[in-house]
Design an enzyme around this catalytic site. Structure first.
Site, short mmCIF file in Angstrom:
data_model
loop_
_atom_site.label_atom_id
_atom_site.label_comp_id
_atom_site.label_asym_id
_atom_site.label_seq_id
_atom_site.Cartn_x
_atom_site.Cartn_y
_atom_site.Cartn_z
N LYS A 84 2.02 7.43 0.40
CA LYS A 84 0.82 7.76 1.16
C LYS A 84 1.12 8.94 2.08
CE LYS A 84 -2.64 5.48 4.10
NZ LYS A 84 -2.97 4.23 4.82
N SER A 159 -7.25 2.43 3.57
CA SER A 159 -7.06 3.87 3.56
C SER A 159 -6.01 4.35 2.56
CB SER A 159 -6.69 4.36 4.96
OG SER A 159 -5.48 3.79 5.40
N SER A 183 -5.44 -1.59 5.08
CA SER A 183 -5.36 -0.38 4.26
C SER A 183 -4.37 -0.44 3.11
CB SER A 183 -5.02 0.83 5.15
OG SER A 183 -6.07 1.07 6.05
#
Length: 494
Positions: A84, A159, A183
């Site tokens: 990420k 996310s 997330s």
């Protein structure tokens, strides 16, 4: 597995076949890079990957040279990781999802990057996330919309959107997300993956952009529980640069996550069904998720688990309202992070807000903009922290009172929604009831597991939540469930 086709490859299979001389690390890395070109940059245009690591192939060659004596350099030797883009990578662009940081190249790694590379892993690519992880959706100002590989019109969840879509689509072998309010688990649910939010503090956050420091934690996202466990054995550890990792004074070092997989069968486990988190089954959009989760619970019971149904966390809704910190701390945490960066393009969240350098559809941006610069002078901040501690105690009490190993409920009460609704304003977070806050705002660990699919072919996730430091038990329960249910299936990308 067909030779030269590495879909569904696991870490264990990768290393076994590497030892057998079937291929090299370079061969596998090139296959993933080609797949990113074919499915992320073209074809269905998943848009999960923000930046490909230009030195991934050269690192693969170095690892192949080191392997000529037949010895792995570490437990993740040659494993291609999707990371990420919230974690800093020295010499490799790190955007945090923000167009304001589109050209930012850090000088240092996040702690988890150092741990991964020391274990032999290869950072293959950085993945998309909403600006500074401030959203539960799959789009950012720097990279646009990440599509769900199971239905390109649907949201991939946030996310950790790019990691979820990328691992589901075999754009990397394993993935790393980050979880503040859900997330890791929400995109795992939407993308048919296993994803763990560990007990807060087990994994260092140093070098990752924050959102709510009291809740932030990295977490693994994988197609199999065994891969998840192998990542955790590398990531979990004390870091003197992150005060939150002081929880390791309470963490048992007795055995690894991989060892734990063999120790906790479903037979004899006691799982409490948190009905208050299932939503209104009278609405059709909720029924599809509920029915899928119900089928999973039946499979767990068939495998020998005892279902305690229903179980109630007394005052759950009040606790969820009382323990939210987003509107108090996010600006403080981001501004503090910017101040520590070397030559950042902006030095405060206020500058980003004034420039309009964020995705206009992100609801949380206004919340951050309205937050105080320093919440510690506000009595509400301290009250909410105290309520988080009380929430954690109430969950622990519930687990002990019912003699439970874990609580079970849907990660999200609805199937992945169509992305367009977020952009038109027809859809807001309130329309996507999410249960992941329960673990996030109490500091408890929770794992999202694939529960199956709706009749429309959309993935559904089921969450197991345990007491603090029950992470190994949760992962082991997930492995036992996986062996019984075989709940994953790859997306059809053509």
């Amino acid at each position: 597995m067909v030779k030269g086709d590495f879909r569904g490859l696991t870490v264990e299979e990768f290393h076994d076949r590497l030892r057998d001389g079937e291929f090299t690390v370079e061969t596998v890395v090139q296959w993933y890079l080609d797949r990113i070109d074919r499915y992320d940059r073209a074809g269905p245009n998943l848009n999960a990957v923000v930046t490909v690591n230009r030195v991934a192939l050269s690192r693969a060659k170095q690892l192949d040279d080191a392997f000529r004596d037949g010895v792995l350099v570490g437990p993740l030797h040659g494993v291609p990781v999707l990371l990420k883009d919230q974690a800093m990578t020295a010499g490799l662009r790190t955007t945090f999802g923000s167009e304001a940081f589109a050209d930012f190249v850090p000088e240092t790694n996040a702690t988890i990057v150092d741990r991964l590379e020391s274990a032999g892993a290869i950072i293959l690519a950085k993945t998309n996330l909403p600006d500074f992880a401030a959203g539960f959706v799959g789009y950012s100002s720097v990279h646009g919309q990440t599509r769900n590989p199971y239905d390109l019109s649907r949201d991939s969840g946030g996310s950790s959107a790019g990691t979820g879509a990328g691992i589901a689509a075999d754009l990397g072998l394993v993935g790393i997300g980050e979880d503040t309010g859900g997330s890791v688990r929400l995109p795992a649910s939407f993308c048919n993956l296993f994803g763990l939010r560990p007990t807060t503090g087990l994994i260092s956050r140093t070098g990752m952009s924050p959102l709510v420091a009291e809740q932030d934690t990295p977490g693994p996202m994988c197609r199999t529980v065994d891969d998840l466990a192998r990542l955790l054995d590398v990531l979990v550890g004390f870091d003197p640069t992150d005060e939150a990792t002081a929880v390791h004074s309470e963490w048992s070092t007795d055995g690894s996550f991989v060892d734990a997989l063999e120790r906790v069968p479903l037979d004899g486990a006691r799982i409490g069904v948190l009905r208050d988190a299932f939503g209104d089954g009278g609405e059709r959009r909720l029924t599809a998720v509920t029915e899928t989760v119900e089928s999973t619970l039946v499979e767990m019971e068939t495998a020998g688990a005892t279902l305690v149904d229903p179980v109630e966390i007394e005052g759950l809704e009040t606790f969820l309202d009382d323990t939210s910190l987003y509107g108090l701390v996010a600006k403080r945490d981001l501004n503090g992070f910017f101040e520590e960066l070397s030559d950042p393009p902006v030095d405060s969240f206020e500058a980003i807000y004034e420039q309009g350098a964020y995705h206009e559809a992100l609801e949380h941006v206004q919340t951050i903009a309205d937050a105080p610069i320093d919440p510690t002078g506000d009595r509400e901040y301290w009250w909410r922290l105290a309520r988080q501690a009380a929430f954690r105690r109430r969950i622990e009490y519930t687990l002990v009172d019912y003699d439970l190993d874990a609580l079970a409920f849907p990660d999200v009460q609805v199937a992945p929604p169509e992305s367009e609704g977020y952009h038109t304003g027809e859809l807001t977070r309130a329309d996507v009831p999410t249960n992941t806050f329960i673990a996030s705002q109490s500091g408890c660990p929770a794992i999202s597991m694939p529960a199956g699919f709706t009749d429309e072919g959309l993935p559904v996730g089921i969450e197991l939540l345990g007491a603090p430091f029950s992470d190994r038990r949760l992962v082991a329960l997930a492995a036992a469930y996986e062996s019984q249910a075989d709940p994953r299936r790859p997306p059809e990308l053509g």
